[in-house]
Design a protein around this motif. Structure first.
Motif, PDB file in Angstrom:
ATOM      1  N   TYR A   1       2.700  -5.277  -3.347  1.00 12.41           N
ATOM      2  CA  TYR A   1       4.006  -5.305  -2.684  1.00 12.41           C
ATOM      3  C   TYR A   1       4.953  -6.266  -3.396  1.00 12.41           C
ATOM      4  O   TYR A   1       6.147  -6.018  -3.499  1.00 12.41           O
ATOM      5  N   THR A   2       4.412  -7.378  -3.887  1.00 14.01           N
ATOM      6  CA  THR A   2       5.226  -8.403  -4.536  1.00 14.01           C
ATOM      7  C   THR A   2       4.853  -8.497  -6.004  1.00 14.01           C
ATOM      8  O   THR A   2       3.681  -8.617  -6.350  1.00 14.01           O
ATOM      9  N   ALA A   3       5.836  -8.437  -6.887  1.00 15.13           N
ATOM     10  CA  ALA A   3       5.613  -8.583  -8.325  1.00 15.13           C
ATOM     11  C   ALA A   3       5.953 -10.015  -8.728  1.00 15.13           C
ATOM     12  O   ALA A   3       7.090 -10.461  -8.579  1.00 15.13           O
ATOM     13  N   ILE A   4       4.948 -10.732  -9.209  1.00 13.81           N
ATOM     14  CA  ILE A   4       5.137 -12.089  -9.701  1.00 13.81           C
ATOM     15  C   ILE A   4       5.200 -12.015 -11.216  1.00 13.81           C
ATOM     16  O   ILE A   4       4.225 -11.643 -11.871  1.00 13.81           O
ATOM     17  N   ASP A   5       6.334 -12.383 -11.795  1.00 17.78           N
ATOM     18  CA  ASP A   5       6.569 -12.167 -13.221  1.00 17.78           C
ATOM     19  C   ASP A   5       6.774 -13.496 -13.940  1.00 17.78           C
ATOM     20  O   ASP A   5       7.612 -14.304 -13.537  1.00 17.78           O
ATOM     21  N   PHE A   6       6.006 -13.691 -14.998  1.00 19.62           N
ATOM     22  CA  PHE A   6       6.210 -14.838 -15.887  1.00 19.62           C
ATOM     23  C   PHE A   6       7.018 -14.320 -17.082  1.00 19.62           C
ATOM     24  O   PHE A   6       6.475 -13.685 -17.984  1.00 19.62           O
ATOM     25  N   VAL A   7       8.313 -14.588 -17.055  1.00 20.62           N
ATOM     26  CA  VAL A   7       9.235 -13.982 -18.011  1.00 20.62           C
ATOM     27  C   VAL A   7       8.903 -14.399 -19.439  1.00 20.62           C
ATOM     28  O   VAL A   7       8.970 -13.596 -20.370  1.00 20.62           O
ATOM     29  N   GLU A   8       8.552 -15.648 -19.633  1.00 22.51           N
ATOM     30  CA  GLU A   8       8.206 -16.152 -20.959  1.00 22.51           C
ATOM     31  C   GLU A   8       6.810 -16.760 -20.916  1.00 22.51           C
ATOM     32  O   GLU A   8       6.383 -17.295 -19.885  1.00 22.51           O
ATOM     33  N   ASP A   9       6.114 -16.699 -22.049  1.00 26.26           N
ATOM     34  CA  ASP A   9       4.768 -17.271 -22.106  1.00 26.26           C
ATOM     35  C   ASP A   9       4.774 -18.765 -21.786  1.00 26.26           C
ATOM     36  O   ASP A   9       3.800 -19.287 -21.229  1.00 26.26           O
ATOM     37  N   SER A  10       5.871 -19.441 -22.112  1.00 20.36           N
ATOM     38  CA  SER A  10       5.950 -20.880 -21.872  1.00 20.36           C
ATOM     39  C   SER A  10       5.973 -21.212 -20.387  1.00 20.36           C
ATOM     40  O   SER A  10       5.785 -22.369 -20.003  1.00 20.36           O
TER      41      SER A  10
END
Length: 211
Positions: A142-151
């Motif tokens: 239901y919820t997308a947790i996104d790490f936009v950059e590897d840092s």
């Protein structure tokens, strides 16, 4: 009380696509004994979901969330995510690592976006040996947790002899590689098992045996 979408994630059957989006940061805190001391999480939610939260929890209708209203948001989310280990996926050499529930969640509302911060700790000593992985993932989709950059997946005090890498699985490849273990029951209720972690973006730490 009107229910947050995050609460719905804890009680609603699986959806084909996420309905809530958050940009995240994870900091893995390592102490002087080469042990994982804590995980520090920051989630910044999308404008639509944040607006929904504002409408639901703005009791005095002043178009802002004061300290008491923010605390109410934090309490509701804290309770609703307990069943899902606060979306944390932690393993050491392929074995699940137990995490203590965070004592509390902190919330803020900045530039029209809801921000949630919390810290959790391993249930027992967690030395950095071999391969250790950390992910943040909603098993209900239901919820997308996104790490936009590897840092945004960081290690504080990475010991000598250890390396870090961010692993981003391709969903189609993950399904193909795990076809034999993914059953119809999984697709009907992915939250009912732990197989959904194969889709999680992970921070991988590898330490040599002499470390």
């Amino acid at each position: 009380m009107a229910t947050l979408a995050l609460v719905c994630a804890a009680s609603t059957p699986a959806f084909a696509h996420p309905h809530v989006f958050a940009e995240a940061r994870l900091d893995v805190m390592v102490n002087g004994n080469r042990e994982v001391e804590a995980l520090r999480h920051v989630w910044r939610f999308d404008d639509l979901f944040s607006s929904t939260v504002l409408l639901e929890f703005d009791r005095n209708q002043d178009l802002t969330l004061d300290a008491e209203e923010l605390q109410e948001v934090a309490d509701v989310v804290h309770e609703s995510l307990a069943e899902f280990n606060y979306f944390q996926v932690v393993t050491a050499n392929g074995r699940d690592v137990g995490m203590q529930p965070p004592e509390r969640l902190m919330t803020d509302f900045v530039d029209g976006q809801l921000i949630i911060l919390f810290e959790s700790r391993p249930a027992g000593p967690m030395p950095l040996q071999g391969r250790v992985e950390f992910g943040v993932y909603d098993p209900t989709f239901y919820t997308a947790i996104d790490f936009v950059e590897d840092s945004y997946m960081n290690v504080e005090n990475l010991p000598e002899g250890c390396s870090r890498a961010v692993i981003r699985p391709d969903p189609e490849e993950a399904i193909a590689q795990n076809q034999q273990t993914l059953t119809e029951a999984f697709f009907n209720d992915p939250g009912g098992n732990d197989l959904s972690k194969i889709f999680a973006t992970k921070l991988e730490i590898r330490c040599d045996a002499n470390g």
